[in-house]
Design an enzyme around this catalytic site. Structure first.
Site, PDB file in Angstrom:
ATOM      1  N   LYS A 153     -15.709   0.226  -9.339  1.00  0.00           N
ATOM      2  CA  LYS A 153     -15.778  -1.230  -9.496  1.00  0.00           C
ATOM      3  C   LYS A 153     -16.628  -1.820  -8.366  1.00  0.00           C
ATOM      4  O   LYS A 153     -16.635  -1.295  -7.254  1.00  0.00           O
ATOM      5  CB  LYS A 153     -14.351  -1.782  -9.449  1.00  0.00           C
ATOM      6  CG  LYS A 153     -14.190  -3.257  -9.737  1.00  0.00           C
ATOM      7  CD  LYS A 153     -12.702  -3.651  -9.743  1.00  0.00           C
ATOM      8  CE  LYS A 153     -12.483  -5.118 -10.022  1.00  0.00           C
ATOM      9  NZ  LYS A 153     -11.035  -5.469 -10.041  1.00  0.00           N
ATOM     10  N   SER A 197      -9.439  -7.801 -14.219  1.00  0.00           N
ATOM     11  CA  SER A 197     -10.811  -7.994 -13.787  1.00  0.00           C
ATOM     12  C   SER A 197     -11.634  -6.715 -13.707  1.00  0.00           C
ATOM     13  O   SER A 197     -12.856  -6.777 -13.597  1.00  0.00           O
ATOM     14  CB  SER A 197     -10.840  -8.670 -12.406  1.00  0.00           C
ATOM     15  OG  SER A 197     -10.239  -7.822 -11.438  1.00  0.00           O
ATOM     16  N   SER A 212      -5.123  -6.147 -12.891  1.00  0.00           N
ATOM     17  CA  SER A 212      -6.528  -5.887 -13.210  1.00  0.00           C
ATOM     18  C   SER A 212      -6.902  -4.441 -13.497  1.00  0.00           C
ATOM     19  O   SER A 212      -8.038  -4.182 -13.885  1.00  0.00           O
ATOM     20  CB  SER A 212      -7.430  -6.405 -12.099  1.00  0.00           C
ATOM     21  OG  SER A 212      -7.573  -7.783 -12.246  1.00  0.00           O
TER      22      SER A 212
HETATM   23  N1  GLN Z   1      -5.871 -11.748 -13.761  1.00  0.00           N
HETATM   24  C1  GLN Z   1      -5.261 -11.868 -12.457  1.00  0.00           C
HETATM   25  C2  GLN Z   1      -6.039 -12.869 -11.653  1.00  0.00           C
HETATM   26  O1  GLN Z   1      -6.912 -13.408 -12.192  1.00  0.00           O
HETATM   27  C3  GLN Z   1      -5.210 -10.547 -11.786  1.00  0.00           C
HETATM   28  C4  GLN Z   1      -6.503 -10.140 -11.192  1.00  0.00           C
HETATM   29  C5  GLN Z   1      -6.440  -8.841 -10.480  1.00  0.00           C
HETATM   30  O2  GLN Z   1      -5.494  -8.048 -10.633  1.00  0.00           O
HETATM   31  N2  GLN Z   1      -7.431  -8.604  -9.660  1.00  0.00           N
HETATM   32  O3  GLN Z   1      -5.770 -13.113 -10.508  1.00  0.00           O
END
Ligand code: GLN
Length: 491
Positions: free
Chosen positions: A82, A157, A181
């Site tokens: 990532k 994400s 995410s």
């Molecule tokens: N969707 C969650 C957020 O927007 C989790 C994101 C993540 O785990 N990095 O914060």
């Protein structure tokens, strides 16, 4: 399909066997991987490649193989990282304009460990800007498409990493999980995703979003592959003050196919909730039946503070993000605004031009909840509720060895469907954020399709007990074929 192509499409354990038997070389595997990435470029999963360095590393892996001395199970295996996990000499952009032009001078701890194991780091994957989001649509280079249906989101994400593994680009990719995410995109893309216990994997070289919640973990095509990946990337690192000193077990030794004697808790708040897709619930209930048939015992448990998890998460995560993102000022990293009048103007312009809407929203919210007049009312209270959420799990784990839930209340939604509605996007993580707030390990694995789209099954374990969730996940895979079902090429 050539031999290399068909081996590339399988789990890494099969790639390992093929390499060890000399059926193909690491260089051939890498060429198949690069060709596949080029072939599926329209997915938007991969940001950049380090082709020539990867070719040299594959050749070195082949020399080790020829001597019969592979470094580890990952020697010669191509992987993607990532875009918030740094690689020396490569850009690290977090899918943000503000990091345009930034090149990392060092490797993240996980990058070092992968390289030391002989894995070939091939490139960087798409993500939501600074890991804030659930759909991988908010990055500078546009959305990542779901390999099962290109009109749908791949989750987020870490969506680029999930899509890359689902579409057969690589057998292993790393993501980060602050509130879901890794697990939610794994669920949307029909692959295995593992968020380790907080502190199990070093965060050195992971661009910080919310430091008390962030954890790096793998995406793979089987639970056994996830066990191997975790063995490689986990372990104490003095450079991360929250890294745990506990030894890392050989997780694959726990994969004996047995679930007899284990008690699995079903949190009633997760199953009674409104708004869960009926197709998702049916697949999860079928999975429960498979594990029951295999000898696991199920009990109902209660996590009474579940309804506060999203609110608590968005106070804690935004507070930490507002502090962590203060370092992006146009001076130290990446992009700098031109024609600034003075230093304050430089900060203001660089940050206004560099950050996207969701990141700005979170910095504003986080700054507000940390401000002197509101600290006790919001941040202080959220920290207290966080303790209650952790205690809910401690109480539930008195009655069970692990907890089973859906990973997400729904299957992959359409691209754009939630872009204008941040609250709807936030609710996507309703089943995943609690593991981050409580620091627990969580695994998502495919448990079938609903209307042609993958459904994820989530297993949550006690702190540091990744072994049990991996064991149950693997036992499930041995009795089903869901993890073998791959998206068609139409997507
Ligand atoms: N969707 C969650 C957020 O927007 C989790 C994101 C993540 O785990 N990095 O914060």
């Amino acid at each position: 399909m050539s031999v290399a192509e068909s081996i590339l499409a399988g789990p890494l354990t099969e790639q390992r066997e093929a390499l060890d038997r000399g059926e193909l070389s690491a260089s051939e595997l890498l060429e198949a991987c690069l060709a596949r990435i080029a072939d599926r470029a329209s997915l938007g999963a991969v940001f950049s490649l380090r082709e020539s360095a990867a070719r040299e590393e594959a050749a070195a892996a082949d020399r080790r193989l020829a001597e019969g001395k592979p470094t580890s199970s990952l020697d010669g295996i191509p992987v993607l990282l990532k875009d918030n996990i740094v690689q020396a000499g490569e850009p690290a952009g977090c899918a943000s304009r503000i990091l345009e032009g930034y090149v990392s001078p060092f490797d993240a701890a996980v990058t070092e460990r992968l390289r030391a194991a002989g894995a070939i780091v091939v490139g960087r994957t798409n993500m939501d800007e600074f890991a804030m989001g659930s759909s991988t649509e908010s990055g500078v280079s546009g959305p990542c498409h779901n390999p099962w249906d290109a009109t749908r989101a791949c989750g987020g994400s870490s969506g680029g990493s999930a899509a890359a593994v689902a579409a057969g680009l690589v057998p292993l990719a790393l993501g980060s999980d602050t509130g879901g995410s890794i697990r939610q995109p794994a669920s949307f893309c029909g692959v295995v995703g593992l968020k380790p216990t907080y502190g199990r994997v070093s965060r050195w070289g992971l661009v910080a979003f919310a430091s008390s919640l962030d954890q790096i973990g793998p995406f793979t095509r089987s639970v056994a592959d996830a066990a191997i990946a975790l063995e490689t990337i986990a372990g104490h690192d003095p450079r991360d003050s929250t890294s745990l000193p506990e030894p890392v077990p050989r997780f694959r030794d726990a994969l004996d196919g047995e679930v007899r004697g284990l008690t699995i808790g079903l949190p009633r708040e997760y199953f009674d909730a409104d708004g869960v897709d009926p197709g998702v619930l049916s697949r999860v209930r079928e999975a429960i039946a498979v594990l029951e048939e295999a000898g696991a015992r199920f009990v109902d448990v209660s996590l009474p503070h579940t309804r506060y998890t999203i609110a608590t998460y968005y106070l804690v995560a935004t507070a930490e993000a507002s502090s962590n993102l203060a370092r992006f000022d146009g001076v130290r990293y990446g992009r700098r605004a031109e024609d600034a009048n003075d230093i304050a103007d430089l900060y203001e312009r660089s940050r206004s031009e560099g950050f996207g809407a969701e990141v700005k929203r979170r910095i504003l919210l986080g700054t507000y909840v940390l401000s002197a007049g509101y600290y006790d009312a919001y941040y202080g209270k959220a920290q207290r509720v966080r303790t209650l959420i952790r205690r809910d799990f401690e109480a539930a784990f008195q009655d069970c060895d692990l907890i089973l839930t859906p990973t997400s209340p729904e299957t992959a939604f359409a691209l754009g469907a939630k872009s204008d509605d941040p609250l709807a996007m936030y609710l996507s993580d309703v089943y995943t954020v609690s593991a981050n707030l409580a620091g627990l390990p969580g695994l998502s694995l495919p448990c079938g399709l609903a209307d042609g789209l993958p459904v994820g099954l989530q297993l949550l374990g006690r702190p540091l007990d990744e072994a049990t969730i991996l064991r149950v996940g693997d036992a499930f895979e041995r009795r089903t074929r869901h993890h073998l079902v791959r998206p068609g090429e139409g997507g």
